[in-house]
Design a protein around this motif. Structure first.
Motif: not given
Length: 103
Positions: A41, A91-92, A95
């Motif tokens: 993360y 972050r996208e 993921e």
């Protein structure tokens, strides 16, 4: 003050380059390729003039289990209330890389 400076400056990577499916991170003499799928993360911390992005890894690399780098802030005071677009994009993509690895 010493601890704060040490944590802020010493822990910061010298250079981070986005190479598509990975980040190339340089700190001192060491350069490490960190695949996006290996990132657990990211955490952002903003001030009026900069945003610090902390990247926490699933498994330690030659630089440890986390590293930080600074992002220039283009929003000024609003940055305290709005996440940096580079952090949102990263972050996208992290993921998406995790989802691709699972399939």
């Amino acid at each position: 003050v010493y601890y704060n400076l040490k944590y802020t400056l010493y822990a910061t990577a010298d250079e981070v380059d986005d190479v598509g499916d990975a980040l190339m991170v340089r700190k001192g003499e060491k350069t490490v390729r960190v695949p996006l799928s290996q990132i657990a993360y990211v955490v952002t911390r903003a001030s009026r003039s900069w945003t610090r992005l902390k990247v926490v890894l699933r498994e330690p690399c030659a630089l440890g289990d986390e590293f930080t780098f600074m992002l220039p802030d283009h929003y000024g005071f609003i940055s305290l209330f709005r996440e940096h677009p580079t952090a949102v994009n990263l972050r996208e993509r992290i993921e998406a890389a995790k989802a691709d690895k699972r399939t």
